[in-house]
Scaffold this motif. Structure first.
Motif, PDB file in Angstrom:
ATOM      1  N   TYR A 165       0.851  -1.272  -0.156  1.00 57.12           N
ATOM      2  CA  TYR A 165      -0.007  -0.038   0.033  1.00 57.12           C
ATOM      3  C   TYR A 165       1.038   1.179  -0.003  1.00 57.12           C
ATOM      4  N   ARG A 166       0.151   2.156  -0.504  1.00 59.52           N
ATOM      5  CA  ARG A 166       0.971   3.518  -0.580  1.00 59.52           C
ATOM      6  C   ARG A 166       0.878   4.322   0.707  1.00 59.52           C
ATOM      7  N   THR A 167       2.076   4.307   1.344  1.00 59.88           N
ATOM      8  CA  THR A 167       1.921   4.846   2.509  1.00 59.88           C
ATOM      9  C   THR A 167       1.984   6.463   2.314  1.00 59.88           C
ATOM     10  N   ASP A 168       2.617   7.175   1.386  1.00 64.51           N
ATOM     11  CA  ASP A 168       2.613   8.511   1.071  1.00 64.51           C
ATOM     12  C   ASP A 168       1.405   8.993   0.911  1.00 64.51           C
ATOM     13  N   LEU A 169       0.407   8.436   0.077  1.00 62.26           N
ATOM     14  CA  LEU A 169      -0.770   8.745  -0.327  1.00 62.26           C
ATOM     15  C   LEU A 169      -1.825   8.706   1.000  1.00 62.26           C
ATOM     16  N   LEU A 170      -1.613   7.517   1.653  1.00 62.51           N
ATOM     17  CA  LEU A 170      -2.608   7.345   2.784  1.00 62.51           C
ATOM     18  C   LEU A 170      -2.188   8.456   3.974  1.00 62.51           C
ATOM     19  N   LYS A 171      -0.911   8.608   4.202  1.00 61.14           N
ATOM     20  CA  LYS A 171      -0.828   9.624   5.069  1.00 61.14           C
ATOM     21  C   LYS A 171      -1.092  11.095   4.616  1.00 61.14           C
ATOM     22  N   LYS A 172      -1.131  11.511   3.488  1.00 65.58           N
ATOM     23  CA  LYS A 172      -1.496  12.598   3.123  1.00 65.58           C
ATOM     24  C   LYS A 172      -3.034  12.769   3.011  1.00 65.58           C
ATOM     25  N   ALA A 173      -3.659  11.671   3.007  1.00 62.76           N
ATOM     26  CA  ALA A 173      -5.156  11.834   2.997  1.00 62.76           C
ATOM     27  C   ALA A 173      -5.748  11.565   4.496  1.00 62.76           C
ATOM     28  N   GLY A 174      -4.565  11.535   5.499  1.00 65.08           N
ATOM     29  CA  GLY A 174      -5.189  11.400   6.981  1.00 65.08           C
ATOM     30  C   GLY A 174      -5.207   9.985   7.768  1.00 65.08           C
ATOM     31  N   VAL A 175      -4.767   9.093   7.015  1.00 64.44           N
ATOM     32  CA  VAL A 175      -4.762   7.528   6.999  1.00 64.44           C
ATOM     33  C   VAL A 175      -3.578   7.117   7.770  1.00 64.44           C
ATOM     34  N   THR A 176      -3.502   6.674   8.876  1.00 61.38           N
ATOM     35  CA  THR A 176      -2.143   6.539   9.643  1.00 61.38           C
ATOM     36  C   THR A 176      -1.815   4.803   9.823  1.00 61.38           C
ATOM     37  N   GLN A 177      -2.897   4.178   9.203  1.00 63.74           N
ATOM     38  CA  GLN A 177      -2.544   2.710   9.430  1.00 63.74           C
ATOM     39  C   GLN A 177      -3.018   1.875   8.397  1.00 63.74           C
ATOM     40  N   ALA A 178      -2.559   0.721   8.066  1.00 61.20           N
ATOM     41  CA  ALA A 178      -2.779   0.115   6.888  1.00 61.20           C
ATOM     42  C   ALA A 178      -4.484  -0.723   7.262  1.00 61.20           C
TER      43      ALA A 178
END
Length: 434
Positions: A165-178
């Motif tokens: 999974y794309r950690t950079d995009l999840l983090k930017k979208a406010g998602v911190t965990q898989a």
């Protein structure tokens, strides 16, 4: 190597630990006569050139190991014969070689699910178990090489599915965990797709072309929804509400475009390349993807996690690659020594470091320095130890073909998931009755 790399290289498909343990022979891939596995002692004699036969090496590492052997054994050189990347084609070519009793193939890199079929037809030789360090290997992996109490194949690598999974995009979208559930994954995708740089990305993909990878992905979905393909007694049990929830996840994901329509043609490499090209936010694939993605534009922008499921972490299919010895080969003494060399812990460590291939050796997962260098190892060990094995069946070609036909019909809208599972139940009942 993912069974290569195919998932079923794989494909790398889990039916159940009990498996459909059939005693009758006769696979759709061959014209076996229904013979029992041979019991006569094998004479490992003869030294000289041999061949190593496996799926195309997409990792670029196999020849290096073979070169090491050849340098140390100039009179016993190994020639690498590369077959297609998909496991179905590999299996078919190996069966064709065996049916003609050709000595062209010596050491075979087999999918973990082929052992019973190949052993029952006497296409591969029983091996001296006491000459391999099986006690140091993960026991579920060792069991994939056994048939009727004998060792017929030695683990070279294991495999468990992982969620990239794309950690950079999840983090930017406010998602911190898989995500740990399918619902969480689709919700995370919706958040990510609001980002300008992600508006043209798709959410998720696995392997959905009609081949072994489809069996793997379907079985993972069913098992991750609390269902099973067969029950504890090895009887088909796929026409259930739980199995329907698993298949519906895949069917509905194609319908609502959570899975892109082009993924119906995906094998392992298609999904890997799509992920590396920033076309996917999440990808279900084998660990070999890790080292290749680290050399791609998504380096430093992704991580791995266990597969999600309906109500929590899902269950992977157990994959991997074993080494078996063709019954019709020459120079079997050389072949046995090469198999020891190729499946050694030293070779497994090399493949881990250079190709992210899951090692069969238990202690490599508990090595602090390796865990620091390869942070996915704890998740990979969990994936393998909790994986559901595919069936140890003599008629595996028929079983997986039935699964692929019915599941593909559901994914492409030719059948409802209800009808596909009902028909699959009937197909498997006929196979188990033979």
């Amino acid at each position: 190597m993912k069974t290569s790399t195919a998932r079923a290289i794989q494909c790398s498909a889990a039916l159940a630990a009990a498996g459909l343990l059939l005693t009758a022979c006769g696979s759709s891939g061959g014209s076996g006569s229904g013979q029992s596995a041979q019991s006569a002692p094998v004479s490992f004699k003869g030294r000289g050139p041999i061949t190593y036969v496996a799926g195309k090496d997409t990792t670029g590492t196999v020849q290096t190991i073979i070169n090491r052997w050849n340098k140390a054994h100039p009179k016993e050189k190994v020639t690498f014969i590369q077959l297609p990347t998909d496991a179905d084609s590999q299996r078919q070519q190996m069966i064709q070689n065996a049916e003609t009793k050709s000595d062209a193939y010596t050491v075979l890199a087999t999918d973990v699910v082929w052992t019973s079929e190949f052993a029952a037809h006497q296409w591969i030789e029983p091996l001296p178990a006491n000459q391999f360090p099986l006690g140091k290997m993960l026991q579920p992996v060792v069991q994939t090489g056994q048939y009727r109490g004998k060792l017929y194949a030695v683990p070279a690598s294991s495999n468990g599915g992982l969620l990239f999974y794309r950690t950079d995009l999840l983090k930017k979208a406010g998602v911190t965990q898989a995500p740990t559930t399918w619902a969480q994954m689709t919700a995370d995708c919706a958040k990510v797709k609001k980002l300008p740089e992600a508006k043209n990305m798709s959410c998720y993909a696995g392997q959905f072309q009609k081949y072994e990878g489809l069996t793997v992905n379907f079985a993972e979905a069913v098992n991750s929804a609390g269902g099973k393909i067969v029950d504890a007694d090895g009887k088909p049990d796929v026409d259930t509400p739980q199995a329907k929830k698993g298949l519906d996840f895949l069917v509905d994901s194609f319908k609502d475009k959570t899975i892109p329509k082009e993924a119906i043609t995906y094998q392992e490499e298609d999904g890997r390349q799509a992920f590396q090209a920033s076309k996917l936010i999440f990808l279900n694939n084998w660990p070999y993807v890790y080292s290749l993605a680290q050399k791609s534009p998504v380096k430093g922008k992704f991580a791995v996690a266990p597969l999600p499921g309906l109500n929590g972490p899902g269950a992977s299919s157990l994959g991997g690659s074993n080494l078996a010895l063709s019954s019709f080969a020459k120079n079997k003494a050389t072949a046995l020594d090469f198999m020891k060399f190729f499946t050694s812990e030293e070779s497994a460590t090399y493949f881990l470091k250079n190709a992210s291939l899951a090692p069969p050796y238990a202690d490599l997962y508990d090595n602090a320095s390796l865990d620091k260098q390869y942070p996915y190892l704890p998740d990979l060990k969990q994936s393998i130890t909790k994986a559901v094995p595919r069936p140890r069946v003599v008629q595996y070609g028929d079983v997986t073909a039935a699964i692929q036909n019915e599941v593909y019909a559901a994914l492409t809208g030719k059948k409802s998931s209800t009808q596909a599972l009902k028909d699959l139940q009937g197909d498997l009942q006929k196979l188990t009755a033979q």
